[in-house]
Enzyme design. Structure first.
Site, PDB file in Angstrom:
ATOM      1  N   HIS A  37       1.013  -1.039  -0.031  1.00 17.80           N
ATOM      2  CA  HIS A  37      -0.149  -0.079   0.035  1.00 17.80           C
ATOM      3  C   HIS A  37       0.868   1.403  -0.030  1.00 17.80           C
ATOM      4  O   HIS A  37       0.456   2.180  -0.475  1.00 17.80           O
ATOM      5  CB  HIS A  37      -1.008   0.197   1.221  1.00 17.80           C
ATOM      6  CG  HIS A  37      -1.971  -1.253   1.351  1.00 17.80           C
ATOM      7  ND1 HIS A  37      -2.085  -2.247   1.886  1.00 17.80           N
ATOM      8  CD2 HIS A  37      -3.029  -1.155   0.646  1.00 17.80           C
ATOM      9  CE1 HIS A  37      -3.016  -2.915   2.149  1.00 17.80           C
ATOM     10  NE2 HIS A  37      -3.520  -2.415   1.185  1.00 17.80           N
ATOM     11  N   ASP A 154      -4.015  -7.322  -7.507  1.00 17.56           N
ATOM     12  CA  ASP A 154      -5.437  -7.796  -7.698  1.00 17.56           C
ATOM     13  C   ASP A 154      -5.543  -7.604  -9.314  1.00 17.56           C
ATOM     14  O   ASP A 154      -6.313  -6.414  -9.557  1.00 17.56           O
ATOM     15  CB  ASP A 154      -6.282  -6.978  -6.735  1.00 17.56           C
ATOM     16  CG  ASP A 154      -5.971  -7.182  -5.578  1.00 17.56           C
ATOM     17  OD1 ASP A 154      -6.296  -8.356  -5.012  1.00 17.56           O
ATOM     18  OD2 ASP A 154      -5.831  -6.323  -4.694  1.00 17.56           O
ATOM     19  N   SER A 189       0.113  -8.741   1.054  1.00 17.71           N
ATOM     20  CA  SER A 189      -1.318  -8.821   1.016  1.00 17.71           C
ATOM     21  C   SER A 189      -1.806  -8.900   2.684  1.00 17.71           C
ATOM     22  O   SER A 189      -0.991  -9.214   3.420  1.00 17.71           O
ATOM     23  CB  SER A 189      -1.916 -10.133   0.418  1.00 17.71           C
ATOM     24  OG  SER A 189      -3.163 -10.202   1.096  1.00 17.71           O
TER      25      SER A 189
HETATM   26  O1  PAF Z   1      -8.112  -3.446  -3.476  1.00 11.40           O
HETATM   27  C1  PAF Z   1      -8.842  -3.152  -2.497  1.00 11.40           C
HETATM   28  O2  PAF Z   1      -8.366  -3.003  -1.239  1.00 11.40           O
HETATM   29  C2  PAF Z   1     -10.233  -3.169  -2.760  1.00 11.40           C
HETATM   30  O3  PAF Z   1     -10.967  -3.993  -3.675  1.00 11.40           O
HETATM   31  C3  PAF Z   1     -10.645  -1.916  -2.894  1.00 11.40           C
HETATM   32  C4  PAF Z   1     -10.298  -1.291  -4.325  1.00 11.40           C
HETATM   33  C5  PAF Z   1     -10.205  -0.692  -2.010  1.00 11.40           C
HETATM   34  C6  PAF Z   1     -12.111  -1.559  -2.946  1.00 11.40           C
HETATM   35  O4  PAF Z   1     -12.917  -1.655  -1.790  1.00 11.40           O
END
Ligand code: PAF
Length: 288
Positions: A37, A154, A189
């Site tokens: 992130h 993802d 993750s």
């Molecule tokens: O990838 C994620 O963490 C979620 O699917 C998202 C894009 C924040 C939508 O809830």
């Protein structure tokens, strides 16, 4: 760093920033933040002057029996991480703010993903991507960012969001950021924290499975069957791993390929369970 809880306030914040001539970058997350992130936050800062991170565990993208209730919500740690990463605002809406009870209970208006959700995760998580596009659309229309940044782990979600923005004519550029990995290759993750040490060691099999297909494609192998077999061979080395799917689809249509064509961009993807934890991994590969 501002903490903002309502759609009205995040919209005002975003519009005020734009009036000052700033470009807005959005990083949508469900919290339980890790280095993957933080790489998204860094990327957003390269494309925009003001970085907004949303943290919302979106109920509509979880199916019955999935981990919505136990999904980690370490909010204080997440806020501290974002503060040191230099985010400018964190959007932390409640469930009722994103899904006003009137609308939610009546099941009034919903977005539905078509054939892009027929394979890979969409096949095994019915309604998951409908929930994702519902919340991402709400975030994009509330914040109207110039750019929104998503992780390529993802991969199916990423491709669907690219299509979503095109289909609805939203003015946000969608940027994908390469998967950040642990030293043994495991894709980072939020769900990795569910794994006990024994399962954690085996989890690296997913990235080896992806690597096996990727290397063979790079060497010119084109038949899906042989590539899928090679992935399964790698995955079978982890005793406790149960494969949900290991597959190869076209990177744009997300439909299965039988034989890859030279120059075709494909998505190699795996989902597997270790205990009750479901992990995914993937890679976009262009055939030589
Ligand atoms: O990838 C994620 O963490 C979620 O699917 C998202 C894009 C924040 C939508 O809830």
């Amino acid at each position: 760093m501002e903490l903002i809880e309502t759609v009205g306030s995040i919209r005002s914040f975003s519009r005020a920033m734009r009036c000052k001539g700033h470009r807005i970058g959005l990083v949508p997350t469900m919290g339980a933040l890790h280095d993957g992130h933080l790489a998204l936050v860094e990327a957003a800062a390269r494309y925009a002057d003001v970085v907004v991170v949303s943290i919302f565990v979106n109920p509509t993208q979880f199916g019955p029996g999935e981990d919505f209730d136990r999904y980690p919500r370490p909010l204080d740690e997440d806020i501290a991480l974002l503060r040191s990463a230099g985010a400018h605002a964190v959007f932390l809406p409640t469930d009722d703010e994103m899904y006003p009870p009137d609308d939610h209970d009546s099941g009034g208006v919903r977005l539905v993903v078509g054939s892009l959700a027929d394979y890979l995760c969409g096949k095994y998580r019915p309604g998951h991507f409908d929930g994702v596009v519902q919340i991402v659309t709400k975030l994009l229309t509330a914040i109207e960012p110039d750019v929104a940044v998503f992780g390529l782990k993802d991969a199916q979600q990423f491709v669907i969001i690219e299509h979503l923005v095109g289909a609805l004519g939203l003015g946000t550029a969608i940027v994908g950021v390469e998967t950040i990995r642990e030293p043994d290759g495991l894709a980072m993750s939020s769900r990795n924290r569910y794994l006990d040490p024994g399962l954690r060691v085996q989890a690296a099999a997913l990235s080896r499975g992806i690597g096996a297909a990727r290397e063979r494609i790079a060497k010119g192998e084109q038949a899906r069957e042989g590539l899928v077999t090679a992935m399964h061979q790698e995955l079978s080395k982890a005793d406790d791993l149960r494969v949900q799917y290991a597959d190869i689809v076209d990177a744009r249509s997300l439909q299965p390929v039988s034989d890859i064509v030279s120059g075709q961009r494909v998505l190699v993807a795996i989902a597997a369970y270790l205990g009750t934890t479901r992990l995914i991994d993937s890679a976009f590969v262009t055939a030589p």
